[in-house]
Design an enzyme around this catalytic site. Structure first.
Site, PDB file in Angstrom:
ATOM      1  N   ASP A  58      17.450 -44.191 -18.486  1.00  0.00           N
ATOM      2  CA  ASP A  58      16.565 -45.245 -18.941  1.00  0.00           C
ATOM      3  C   ASP A  58      17.452 -46.450 -19.271  1.00  0.00           C
ATOM      4  O   ASP A  58      18.650 -46.292 -19.509  1.00  0.00           O
ATOM      5  CB  ASP A  58      15.796 -44.777 -20.182  1.00  0.00           C
ATOM      6  CG  ASP A  58      14.835 -45.817 -20.687  1.00  0.00           C
ATOM      7  OD1 ASP A  58      14.224 -46.499 -19.853  1.00  0.00           O
ATOM      8  OD2 ASP A  58      14.707 -45.956 -21.915  1.00  0.00           O
ATOM      9  N   CYS A  71      16.384  13.037 -36.857  1.00  0.00           N
ATOM     10  CA  CYS A  71      16.165  12.387 -35.565  1.00  0.00           C
ATOM     11  C   CYS A  71      14.705  11.993 -35.436  1.00  0.00           C
ATOM     12  O   CYS A  71      13.890  12.250 -36.317  1.00  0.00           O
ATOM     13  CB  CYS A  71      16.575  13.298 -34.413  1.00  0.00           C
ATOM     14  SG  CYS A  71      15.588  14.808 -34.329  1.00  0.00           S
ATOM     15  N   ASP A  85      15.874 -41.487 -24.805  1.00  0.00           N
ATOM     16  CA  ASP A  85      15.957 -41.445 -26.266  1.00  0.00           C
ATOM     17  C   ASP A  85      15.116 -40.326 -26.870  1.00  0.00           C
ATOM     18  O   ASP A  85      15.108 -40.147 -28.071  1.00  0.00           O
ATOM     19  CB  ASP A  85      15.548 -42.795 -26.869  1.00  0.00           C
ATOM     20  CG  ASP A  85      14.142 -43.218 -26.475  1.00  0.00           C
ATOM     21  OD1 ASP A  85      13.382 -42.346 -25.999  1.00  0.00           O
ATOM     22  OD2 ASP A  85      13.798 -44.393 -26.633  1.00  0.00           O
ATOM     23  N   CYS A 111      26.383  -2.221 -23.780  1.00  0.00           N
ATOM     24  CA  CYS A 111      26.407  -2.897 -22.475  1.00  0.00           C
ATOM     25  C   CYS A 111      25.028  -3.492 -22.197  1.00  0.00           C
ATOM     26  O   CYS A 111      24.095  -3.367 -22.987  1.00  0.00           O
ATOM     27  CB  CYS A 111      26.818  -1.927 -21.367  1.00  0.00           C
ATOM     28  SG  CYS A 111      25.666  -0.558 -21.161  1.00  0.00           S
TER      29      CYS A 111
END
Length: 1012
Positions: free
Chosen positions: A669, A73, A888, A155
């Site tokens: 445009d 651990c 564009d 979660c």
């Protein structure tokens, strides 16, 4: 570590490393342990003392790696690190728990290797000094972007915890974690923190972490076939040690994976592979591994692991079910089960043994995950499962012991614990399968790239002398490749021989095959339909269109939609609230029973008020599900971005996906957006003594340096006028430079004036080509008859281009740009959706109104400079309205950036338009409808997911708490509560998967869309 597709597009790095070793994988970075040693000059001086190779240092400092055994651990790793730092002479120590390794920087004049080993052993662990890697210096990039797998998240609370930990790390610029994919994307400074430090931080937080890919470009991961024994491995290592340019390597002899770090200035990836195979005389066969193979295998492995656990739990739960339910009705079995064996009956012993295995062996993962969460100050679903099953198990054990002591045998609920874990594992297995489906679109994109390519071998003078099959991931810019009919184009490039039709629908969404001839661009991953083609590769690796699409989709799937903030908040308080409700349930029913508020008949046989209350409390704990809330948004975003990509609509993130659903204004445009962008000169009238040919030559010479569509139309018209007879041949065989050379006049001082036109010097005289504003600013008078001519052009939706030379107006050109066939229908469709279309253009008012009238747009803003388009957008945003801009992506970048939702249309192969939130691959206005429609459908699905997840908890918790028990006399057992909890998250994921059935609206159905 696995290299990404972008790893094959290599960057030069410095250093003289020509040696190699079978180094541990973690040693493949710089001496990362020094990154945060000291500040300022002291740190710089310290770093300068370290030579980044082999562990030797100029000043005497050394770096070694120590294998540490016995750590279980983070407390263990901290203990080892503390023991090392307490040794006099140790400068820096870093311990990796899951790698079971410690990296130590020390002064050999003060401490020896054996002293370091003894310090670890004195701390209670086993230690082994590992072989030193032979490395050479590498120039690191300013920042790297790494993608890490993060296992163990269940979660939104887990996501928040990991994100917070990563963002707090020194050197980390940005960190985003996605629950649905179990991936995290981290941008970090490799001079401050290494990938191993990030992995260690993830693991110290209690999760499993590993690097999937990064944009570092001098590593290669290979799959090696032909390693049959230890001798083969030694032969391969010997070959790698002799290859020039190889810095390091690591061979996993079990899996056959070979990781190589090499100098791309010395050896290319293909030469590296060829060298290994050649030196092995065909013994070894190498294949470049894509990181997506690991991701796919990881998804499959996770589901398989969960299935094995579920089957193990079922196999033990079935005997438990027979003992509990079936056997008491069979005399023979019942007689055996009631025999006394010590203080308990045989049946009790069997139930205890079976459930103990389920609880602590199969269910160990819940305890481990719960401990990780609690250790980091967070809570998740695993905490609830561990709490509920432990309460049931330990109560049953206590009931048995109490019965053995007092002779009063209360009912046990071992079956509740076992069935609960079984149903939760079933839910997790189904959830992992469903989550895997959400990335199907990404997998399909990855699978578009062919595995191999046919490389054409050129001899002297470019003559073809042969061909060979190579790994597609080893293609380099400039390679000549052969594409057979029916085969996939292996890389981006241009056709140099042959003609065919190519199906580009899988990349651009355009369903009609595109004709390809010499000099035509081709996109990697598309399908050659008919004839054979020879092509020259121009873009590979991360520069390729398909790689950029995959990268965009990945980034979008990693991002969070703003609506997810709600789920994150609920997840942060969910578990404490549920545990509190469970305690209230336990206390409430217990007190009610003590004061006689309900009859004794409600109690189970031999049961007490406490037992009766405990079952309600356990049901409350296990039925509550925060996972459904956490999965509601990311799974829907993941599916939607994948679906969008398959339809040629690239969405750059959850934020853009959410904003588009509430768009109120769409600004178009004119040129190239509402019109086809294929301007043609329809009229050329001279208003001077200059002849027509001289006039056109003069104008074309001025416009030749401009990239504007109108300029190109003028040059093409003039060229066609002068060379009409041989234009077809010229157009087919010559490039732009050759076609425009020889007949154009020399120009100087060229200047493009946005919103006005151009100006330059021809024959040392100023020529102006543009609109009225340009003429007015230069004091050019426009006669009335010329003005009338220009107005007539504009009334017919043509653009009048005025030309002045040497201070005098000399002529006018009329240019028409046909409208796109779908423009009027799309405008009407937007109006039906409740979206107001607006046209903003730099063209004059008459032309703008004529075009707007033709497509059905009522709101027109004309003669607007490029910067003014952004001002128009900001004025519409003042009342809080959401504004989308369709352009564009080049000269519209300021407006795209200013809009809430920027859509770059007709991007084609240029998918990396930074200013746009949406990149529409096709030059088709239908995709604007698709983008908004997909956003609305996705947000509707997310809201339904939230409603379901919230409604589930709101309804199920009171039922589990027994609120309706006095009326209905129905008690939900804990195992049933666990089944409901497990299936709730599966239901949410399946709900998101319904978005995969999305079909974009066609021209015939657009008008049927109504405002929601």
């Amino acid at each position: 570590m696995a290299p990404s597709r972008r790893d094959l597009q290599l960057t030069p790095i410095t250093g003289d490393g020509l040696g190699s070793s079978a180094a541990e994988i973690g040693a493949m970075e710089e001496v990362r342990l020094l990154d945060s040693y000291d500040e300022g000059e002291e740190n710089a001086d310290f770093l300068s003392r370290i030579e980044e190779g082999g562990g030797s240092v100029n000043s005497g400092l050394r770096k070694i790696q120590v294998g540490v055994t016995g750590m279980t651990c983070a407390a263990c790793s901290n203990s080892v690190e503390g023991a090392l730092m307490s040794v006099n002479g140790v400068v820096k120590a870093s311990v990796a728990l899951l790698q079971n390794r410690a990296d130590v920087i020390f002064d050999p004049n003060l401490v020896k290797e054996e002293d370091i080993k003894e310090a670890i052993e004195d701390a209670g662990f086993e230690a082994e000094i590992l072989a030193e890697p032979v490395t050479s210096g590498t120039k690191t990039q300013a920042t790297l972007v790494g993608q890490f797998t993060i296992g163990g998240m269940t979660c939104a609370a887990c996501v928040n915890s990991v994100e917070g930990i990563l963002r707090d790390l020194p050197g980390v610029k940005r960190a985003v974690v996605a629950l649905a994919t179990s991936l995290g994307e981290v941008e970090y400074d490799p001079n401050v923190i290494s990938k191993d430090d990030i992995v260690n931080a993830i693991e110290d937080a209690g999760f499993e972490g590993s690097l999937v890919q990064s944009n570092q470009q001098d590593k290669l991961l290979l799959r090696v076939d032909g390693i049959l024994n230890e001798l083969d491995a030694q032969v391969l290592e010997g070959i790698l040690s002799r290859l020039n340019g190889v810095r390091q390597f690591r061979l996993d002899r079990i899996s056959g994976e070979l990781e190589v770090v090499f100098d791309p200035e010395v050896v290319s990836s293909r030469l590296l592979v060829d060298g290994i195979e050649g030196e092995g005389y065909g013994k070894f066969k190498l294949r470049v591994m894509s990181p997506y193979e690991r991701l796919t295998s990881k998804d499959t492995g996770e589901a398989s692991q969960m299935f094995r656990r579920f089957i193990s739990s079922v196999s033990l739960s079935i005997p438990l079910f027979f003992i509990q339910v079936i056997c008491p009705h069979i005399a023979l079995f019942d007689t055996v089960l009631v025999w006394r064996c010590g203080p308990f009956m045989i049946g009790d012993w069997l139930k205890w043994a079976l459930v103990s295995i389920i609880q602590f062996v199969i269910g160990k993962r819940f305890y481990v995950a719960a401990w990780r969460a609690l250790r980091n100050g967070s809570t998740n679903m695993d905490v609830l499962v561990a709490l509920g099953t432990s309460a049931s198990y330990f109560y049953s054990v206590a009931a048995l012991l109490y019965g053995a002591v007092t002779g009063f045998w209360s009912p046990t609920y071992f079956d509740a614990s076992a069935m609960l874990i079984t149903f939760v594992l079933l839910g997790k297995y189904l959830e992992s399968l469903a989550k895997g489906k959400t990335s199907d679109a990404m997998k399909k994109l990855v699978q578009l790239t062919p595995a191999t390519a046919i490389l054409l071998i050129e001899g002297k003078g470019g003559k073809l002398v042969g061909e060979r099959e190579i790994d597609a991931l080893l293609i380099q810019p400039g390679d000549s490749l052969k594409v057979l009919p029916g085969g996939k184009i292996p890389a981006d490039g241009v056709v140099v021989w042959g003609s065919s039709y190519v199906n580009e629908s899988m990349v651009t969404g355009e369903s009609v095959p595109v004709s390809k001839e010499v000099d035509s661009p081709v996109i990697g991953g598309t399908i050659n339909m008919h004839g054979a083609l020879h092509m020259k590769a121009t873009k590979v690796g991360s520069d390729a269109v398909l790689s950029q699409i995959i990268s965009l989709v990945e980034t979008a799937q990693m991002s969070k939609a703003p609506i997810q903030k709600f789920a994150d908040y609920v997840a942060s308080i969910f578990v404490p609230v549920v545990v509190t409700l469970a305690l209230f349930t336990l206390v409430g029913w217990s007190i009610a029973g003590a004061v006689g508020a309900y009859p004794e008949e409600w109690l189970p046989k031999n049961g007490t008020h406490f037992v009766f209350s405990l079952m309600f409390s356990i049901s409350v704990v296990v039925i509550a599900c925060p996972c459904a809330l956490g999965l509601a948004t990311p799974t829907a975003v993941m599916v939607a971005t994948g679906v969008g990509a398959t339809n040629g609509v690239l969405i750059k993130g959850g934020d853009a996906l959410e904003k588009a659903h509430k768009v109120k204004y769409v600004i178009f445009d004119k040129t190239g957006t509402l019109t086809q962008g294929k301007a043609t000169v329809t009229t050329a009238k001279v208003f001077s003594e200059m002849d027509r040919g001289e006039f056109l030559t003069l104008v074309a010479s001025a416009e030749a340096s401009s990239e504007h569509p109108l300029a190109k139309a003028i040059v093409e018209y003039a060229r066609h006028f002068h060379f009409f007879d041989d234009s077809a041949e010229d157009g087919e065989t010559h490039n732009k430079e050759s076609r425009n050379s020889g007949w154009l006049l020399d120009t100087s001082d060229f200047s493009a004036l946005p919103g006005k036109g151009i100006q330059c010097l021809v024959n040392e005289k100023l020529i102006l080509v543009g609109n009225r504003k340009l003429m007015s600013e230069n004091s050019i008078t426009i006669p009335d008859h010329v003005e009338k001519f220009v107005e007539d052009l504009e009334e017919t939706a043509k653009t009048g281009v005025i030309v002045a030379y040497s201070g005098q107006l000399v002529g006018v050109l009329g240019i028409a740009d046909p409208l796109k066939r779908e423009a009027a229908v799309v405008v009407e469709g937007l109006l039906r959706m409740g979206v107001r279309p607006i046209m903003v253009t730099g063209d004059n008012w008459r032309t703008a109104r004529a075009v707007a009238k033709e497509v059905g747009i009522e709101d027109v803003r004309a003669e607007v400079m490029p910067a003014g388009k952004a001002e128009v957008i900001r004025s519409l945003q003042k009342d809080g309205s959401t504004v989308a801009m369709v352009g564009d992506g080049i000269n519209d970048s300021p407006a795209l950036a200013a809009a809430d939702v920027g859509m770059a249309i007709g991007a084609g192969t240029d998918v990396a338009i930074e200013a746009a939130d949406y990149v529409l691959m096709r030059n088709n206005l239908e995709d604007v409808i698709t983008a908004i429609d997909l956003s609305r459908k996705t947000l509707t699905r997310i809201r339904l997911n939230y409603v379901f997840a919230m409604a589930y908890n709101v309804v199920s918790i009171p039922v589990a708490a027994g609120v309706f028990f006095p009326v209905l006399r129905v008690q939900m057992p804990p195992w049933a509560a666990g089944a409901c909890m497990a299936l709730s998250s599966v239901s949410v994921v399946c709900s998101s998967l319904l978005l995969r059935r999305y079909k974009k609206p066609r021209l015939t159905t657009i008008l049927e869309i109504t405002k929601e």
